[in-house]
Enzyme design. Structure first.
Site, PDB file in Angstrom:
ATOM      1  N   SER A 148      22.819   5.977   7.702  1.00 47.67           N
ATOM      2  CA  SER A 148      22.317   7.015   6.796  1.00 47.67           C
ATOM      3  C   SER A 148      20.902   6.850   6.291  1.00 47.67           C
ATOM      4  O   SER A 148      20.390   7.751   5.631  1.00 47.67           O
ATOM      5  CB  SER A 148      23.248   7.156   5.603  1.00 47.67           C
ATOM      6  OG  SER A 148      24.349   7.901   6.001  1.00 47.67           O
TER       7      SER A 148
ATOM      8  N   SER B 217      23.255  10.425   5.858  1.00 46.70           N
ATOM      9  CA  SER B 217      23.560  11.151   4.635  1.00 46.70           C
ATOM     10  C   SER B 217      22.410  11.137   3.627  1.00 46.70           C
ATOM     11  O   SER B 217      22.408  11.947   2.710  1.00 46.70           O
ATOM     12  CB  SER B 217      24.808  10.561   3.991  1.00 46.70           C
ATOM     13  OG  SER B 217      24.565   9.215   3.603  1.00 46.70           O
TER      14      SER B 217
ATOM     15  N   LYS C   4      18.476   8.008  -4.105  1.00 42.29           N
ATOM     16  CA  LYS C   4      19.603   8.785  -3.568  1.00 42.29           C
ATOM     17  C   LYS C   4      20.663   8.884  -4.655  1.00 42.29           C
ATOM     18  O   LYS C   4      20.872   7.916  -5.404  1.00 42.29           O
ATOM     19  CB  LYS C   4      20.147   8.071  -2.325  1.00 42.29           C
ATOM     20  CG  LYS C   4      21.316   8.758  -1.658  1.00 42.29           C
ATOM     21  CD  LYS C   4      21.744   7.990  -0.416  1.00 42.29           C
ATOM     22  CE  LYS C   4      22.897   8.647   0.319  1.00 42.29           C
ATOM     23  NZ  LYS C   4      23.310   7.905   1.525  1.00 42.29           N
TER      24      LYS C   4
HETATM   25  N1  GLN Z   1      27.136   9.269   9.686  1.00 37.34           N
HETATM   26  C1  GLN Z   1      27.852   8.138   9.215  1.00 37.34           C
HETATM   27  C2  GLN Z   1      29.076   8.577   8.459  1.00 37.34           C
HETATM   28  O1  GLN Z   1      29.222   9.740   8.199  1.00 37.34           O
HETATM   29  C3  GLN Z   1      26.975   7.268   8.366  1.00 37.34           C
HETATM   30  C4  GLN Z   1      27.026   7.503   6.917  1.00 37.34           C
HETATM   31  C5  GLN Z   1      26.262   6.512   6.109  1.00 37.34           C
HETATM   32  O2  GLN Z   1      25.571   5.624   6.640  1.00 37.34           O
HETATM   33  N2  GLN Z   1      26.406   6.610   4.789  1.00 37.34           N
HETATM   34  O3  GLN Z   1      29.908   7.776   8.122  1.00 37.34           O
END
Ligand code: GLN
Length: 478
Positions: free
Chosen positions: A176, A152, A77
């Site tokens: 994410s 994400s 990532k």
């Molecule tokens: N959807 C969550 C957020 O936007 C999780 C993001 C993540 O785990 N990086 O904060």
């Protein structure tokens, strides 16, 4: 034709001379090109990957012992540093920024002879749930290209889903890794906080961030976890204890004591089909001799607000380093004052969602509101930790849905609050620091995958993976 089943099976083919690392890399490079419309990869290190593969093939042919991840094709990532390679967190503000060191996780992959073939698209600074917040465009779900892959770490999930790499590393601050795994029909695992060093992981919310793993089998998750986990002198929050591997991962028919949160399964936001499939699976577990009980989790509706108060607070502080001076993009036309330079560089460099989080985080930390929001949220976090400890005194694991709905259409969800609320099942594990995994056990009648989420107590990754294997077997999937 090269086919990939698991890291173990691949190693057998390699050592029997039935394939080579070069053949594997060529196969994956062709697959990346074929699937470029999915937008999962921001950059592919083709020449370098082939060169490493040649070197590994030579070493193996000379009879040298092979590393634990010898020739395994991995994607990262775009928030995990790889020395001398670009990294952007899918943000304009880090455009053309090059990593000056490798993340501990990256270095451990390399030390065990993995081949890193590229960096993967994600939501900007890992903020989002649909991969629609990337400065480099949305990622598409390979099962239905009109749908989001989740976020994400959407690029990392789609890369494994579409067979363009063997495994990926993502990051999970509030879901994410597990949420895109759920939307894409693969396995996504977030270890306990501190299991994998955060050194070289671009920070979003440091007390929640954890590197996680995408793979198609539990054995592959286990193989990668065993390499990247463990103490690290560069991260004081990394656990001091090595990963528990006593007896290793085994398949078995242990009887478990499991619980689910009854009010979570009755939650109005949960798709009725998902609820009924999970209830059906609970019955199956019970008929197999496991004990499965519903627990009323009174704090359920406080989970999402607590997460968004604390994570945005930490983000606003972490992201203050992107000032147009130390890192990446600088607005060229505002040279009159330092304030202007900061203001315009940050305004141009950050996308909408990141700005929203910085504003929210700055607000909850501001002098007049600190106690009402930040301190209160910290208190709720503490209560959640205590409640969780009580639960694990009675039960081996918690099972829950991963996401309330299956993958939705790109552009369909616009209301940020609605998107935040859909994190109801995932952010809990990050708030309390326990390991959690999404297992691709189910499909909707339209063929969209969705997962079962399983959680165990802190630093109990081994039982999480052992139980996961048993659940996958029970569903007749492996
Ligand atoms: N959807 C969550 C957020 O936007 C999780 C993001 C993540 O785990 N990086 O904060």
């Amino acid at each position: 034709m090269f086919t990939f089943q698991s890291i173990n099976a691949y190693h057998t083919l390699l050592t029997n001379g039935q394939t080579t690392c070069v053949e594997a890399v060529r196969h994956y490079l062709a697959k990346v090109a074929e699937n470029s419309h999915l937008n999962a990869w921001l950059e592919v290190f083709s020449a370098e990957a082939l060169e490493t593969a040649e070197k590994l093939d030579q070493q193996r042919l000379q009879g040298l012992p092979i590393g634990k991840l010898h020739g395994v094709i991995v994607g990262l990532k775009d928030v995990i540093c790889y020395k001398d390679h670009k990294i952007s967190a899918s943000s304009r503000i880090l455009e053309n920024f090059t990593s000056v060191y490798s993340a501990t996780a990256t270095q451990r992959l390399i030390d065990e002879e993995a081949i890193i073939i590229g960096r993967q698209n994600c939501d900007e600074f890992a903020m989002g749930s649909a991969n629609e917040n990337s400065a480099y465009g949305p990622v598409k779900n390979a099962i239905d290209e009109e749908r989001v892959p989740g976020g994400s770490s959407g690029g990392s999930a789609v890369a494994v889903q579409s067979g363009t790499c063997m495994v990926s590393l993502g990051s999970d601050t509030g879901g994410s890794v597990r949420q895109p795994a759920d939307f894409c029909g693969i396995i996504g695992m977030k270890p306990s906080y501190g299991t994998i060093s955060r050194y070289g992981l671009i920070a979003y919310a440091s007390s929640f961030d954890q590197i996680g793993i995408f793979a198609k089998t539990i054995e592959d998750v286990d193989a990668v976890l065993n390499v990247v986990a463990g103490p690290d002198e560069f991260d004081s929050t990394a656990s001091r204890k090595p990963l528990n591997k006593v007896n290793g991962l085994h398949s078995g028919k242990k009887k478990y004591r499991l619980c689910y949160f009854s009010n979570a399964l009755e939650h109005p936001s949960l798709d009725p089909f998902i609820a009924s499939e999970i209830r059906g699976f609970i019955e199956k577990l019970t008929s197999e001799g496991n004990e499965v009980e519903g627990v009323d989790f009174e704090l359920l509706n406080y989970i999402v607000p607590t997460y968004y108060v604390l994570s945005t607070a930490e983000a606003s502080s972490n992201l203050s380093r992107y000032d147009g001076i130390k890192y990446g993009y600088r607005n060229p036309s505002h040279k009159n004052s330092l304030d202007e330079l900061y203001k315009y560089s940050r305004s141009d460099g950050f996308g909408r969602e990141v700005k929203r989080r910085i504003l929210l985080g700055t607000f909850v930390l501001s002098a007049g509101y600190f106690d009402a929001y930040f301190t209160k949220a910290q208190k709720v976090r503490k209560l959640l930790v205590e409640k969780t400890k009580e639960i694990f005194q009675e039960y081996d694991a918690i099972i829950l849905p991963t996401v309330p709905t299956p993958a939705y259409k790109i552009g369909e969800k616009k209301d940020p609050i609605e998107i935040f609320l859909a994190d109801i099942y995932t952010v809990y594990a990050n708030l309390v620091g326990i390991p959690a995994i999404s297992l691709p056990l189910f499909n909707t009648p339209d063929g969209l995958p969705f997962g079962l989420q399983v959680m165990t107590s802190q630093h109990n990754e081994l039982s999480l993976l052992t139980l996961s294997k048993q659940l996958i077997d029970l569903q007749g999937l492996q």
